[in-house]
Write a protein that holds these residues in place. Structure first.
Motif, PDB file in Angstrom:
ATOM      1  N   VAL A 120     -23.083   8.490 -18.446  1.00 18.49           N
ATOM      2  CA  VAL A 120     -22.803   8.201 -17.073  1.00 18.49           C
ATOM      3  C   VAL A 120     -21.588   9.025 -16.549  1.00 18.49           C
ATOM      4  O   VAL A 120     -20.330   8.418 -16.613  1.00 18.49           O
ATOM      5  CB  VAL A 120     -23.055   6.781 -16.488  1.00 18.49           C
ATOM      6  CG1 VAL A 120     -22.102   5.817 -17.336  1.00 18.49           C
ATOM      7  CG2 VAL A 120     -22.641   6.628 -15.259  1.00 18.49           C
ATOM      8  N   TRP A 172     -20.987   5.490 -10.923  1.00 20.13           N
ATOM      9  CA  TRP A 172     -22.281   6.085 -10.416  1.00 20.13           C
ATOM     10  C   TRP A 172     -22.253   7.034  -9.254  1.00 20.13           C
ATOM     11  O   TRP A 172     -22.527   8.106  -9.386  1.00 20.13           O
ATOM     12  CB  TRP A 172     -23.262   5.240 -10.320  1.00 20.13           C
ATOM     13  CG  TRP A 172     -24.664   5.406 -10.046  1.00 20.13           C
ATOM     14  CD1 TRP A 172     -25.507   6.475 -10.677  1.00 20.13           C
ATOM     15  CD2 TRP A 172     -25.363   5.153  -8.967  1.00 20.13           C
ATOM     16  NE1 TRP A 172     -26.492   6.596 -10.147  1.00 20.13           N
ATOM     17  CE2 TRP A 172     -26.439   6.050  -8.931  1.00 20.13           C
ATOM     18  CE3 TRP A 172     -25.237   4.613  -7.553  1.00 20.13           C
ATOM     19  CZ2 TRP A 172     -27.582   5.769  -7.991  1.00 20.13           C
ATOM     20  CZ3 TRP A 172     -26.250   4.142  -7.010  1.00 20.13           C
ATOM     21  CH2 TRP A 172     -27.254   5.257  -6.913  1.00 20.13           C
ATOM     22  N   ALA A 179     -28.018   5.773 -15.639  1.00 14.91           N
ATOM     23  CA  ALA A 179     -26.715   5.248 -15.489  1.00 14.91           C
ATOM     24  C   ALA A 179     -26.413   4.122 -16.099  1.00 14.91           C
ATOM     25  O   ALA A 179     -25.602   4.045 -16.819  1.00 14.91           O
ATOM     26  CB  ALA A 179     -26.041   5.496 -14.059  1.00 14.91           C
TER      27      ALA A 179
END
Ligand code: A3P
Length: 326
Positions: free
Chosen positions: A29, A166, A186
């Motif tokens: 991520v 994110w 993510a």
């Protein structure tokens, strides 16, 4: 600096770059692929800079290191600490924070100090020197411990931290036309610890345990508590860095003034944070990317109950017995 010194510095970076490029890289991520080193993940430029910092940063006893896992409120804490420590030199107006981003006022070791093949001479900076860092506790430069300098650690509910990360990495990816990370992807990476300077939980625990060990040297703050009781925690922070507010300052509203100055509302609306950019190890980043909502609990607008439960269960099991909870 002489040409020879510059050549040597370049070689230092090159050798770390070579070392990091031999470590396997994984998707995470993150904006760039991540490499795992000493139990944590970072992109190549960040890891190289962290290695140079580890080797070359000479901490002084009066330094204050501001440590965070990315997206825990670093920008806010930098502003608060900078305004607190420098309050006598810029009463009321605080010109630096009006003209510079908090990331320019307090540079992060591995993303702004040790970059571009340079090893700057930091000895002449006025004390107390303030630096940010995302480097996990176990990989900090050894002089940080040896010098007995102070560390302020700020952590944040992993669910909000994850949502903030994110959004942030997708802004960076969008800028470079890299495919965006879906929330599911993510979450999978984050839950498995594959996030910048992660695993998140190990990062927090590393500093938490050191805080338990040496509370007079490591202050541990939570974003949510800072939001709920800013005055209480700003006063703690000022005392901790040896710059407590005097009674007169309290009467004059200096504490409230700093809180207002550093509020999300105020900082996110300043010209420099709206249109400025900052040069970091990973590239040039818009200052506005560091300001999104600045709220507690925004995760509820994004995570399904199952997703939230997944993060809560990991947090519970990782923090069990540590005395730490969210
Ligand atoms: P959100 O994405 O949840 O809004 P970092 O500074 O560690 O990169 O963290 C960024 C997060 O802190 C973002 O969270 C951002 O909006 C929030 N933030 C930035 N400045 C803030 C401030 N002055 N007060 C509160 N939160 C702030």
């Amino acid at each position: 600096q002489t040409e020879e010194e510059m050549e040597n510095q370049k070689r230092t970076y090159q050798s770390f770059r070579h070392l990091v490029s031999t470590l396997p890289s994984v998707d995470g991520v993150s904006y760039l692929p991540l490499h795992c080193y000493n139990g944590w993940y970072a992109s190549l430029p960040s890891l190289v800079s962290a290695m140079v910092a580890r080797e070359h940063f000479k901490a002084q006893p009066t330094d204050v290191l501001l440590a965070t896992c990315p997206k825990s409120g670093t920008t806010w804490l930098k502003a608060l600490l900078f305004a607190t420590v420098n309050r006598s030199s810029h009463t009321n107006s605080h010109p630096p924070l009006a003209a510079l981003s908090p990331h320019q006022c307090v540079s992060t070791l591995e993303s702004a100090v040790y970059i571009n093949d340079r090893i700057p001479d930091l000895d002449a900076l006025p004390s107390p020197r303030l630096f940010g860092t995302h480097i996990p506790f176990q990989s900090l430069p050894a002089t940080v411990l040896d010098s007995g300098c102070r560390i302020v650690y700020l952590c944040r509910d992993p669910k909000d931290c994850f949502i903030s990360l994110w959004h942030y990495i997708n802004k960076l990816r969008a800028q470079d036309n890299i495919e965006l990370r879906t929330l599911d992807e993510a979450l999978e990476y984050f839950s498995n610890g594959i996030s910048p300077f992660g695993p998140y939980w190990d990062h927090v625990l590393g500093y938490w345990n050191e805080h338990l060990e040496r509370p007079q040297k490591v202050l541990f703050l939570k974003y949510e508590e800072l939001m709920q009781h800013p005055k209480v925690h700003l006063k703690r922070l000022a005392e901790f860095v040896g710059s407590p507010f005097t009674e007169d300052e309290e009467k004059e509203g200096v504490v409230e003034g700093i809180i207002r100055l550093c509020s999300f509302e105020n900082l996110s609306n300043s010209e420099v944070n709206k249109i400025g950019r900052v040069e970091l190890a990973v590239g040039t980043v818009e200052n506005s990317f560091f300001f999104r909502r600045g709220e507690v609990g925004d995760w509820a607008n994004h995570l399904t109950p199952e997703m939230a439960r997944r993060l809560e269960e990991i947090t519970e099991s990782k923090f069990r017995g540590s005395g730490l909870s969210f």
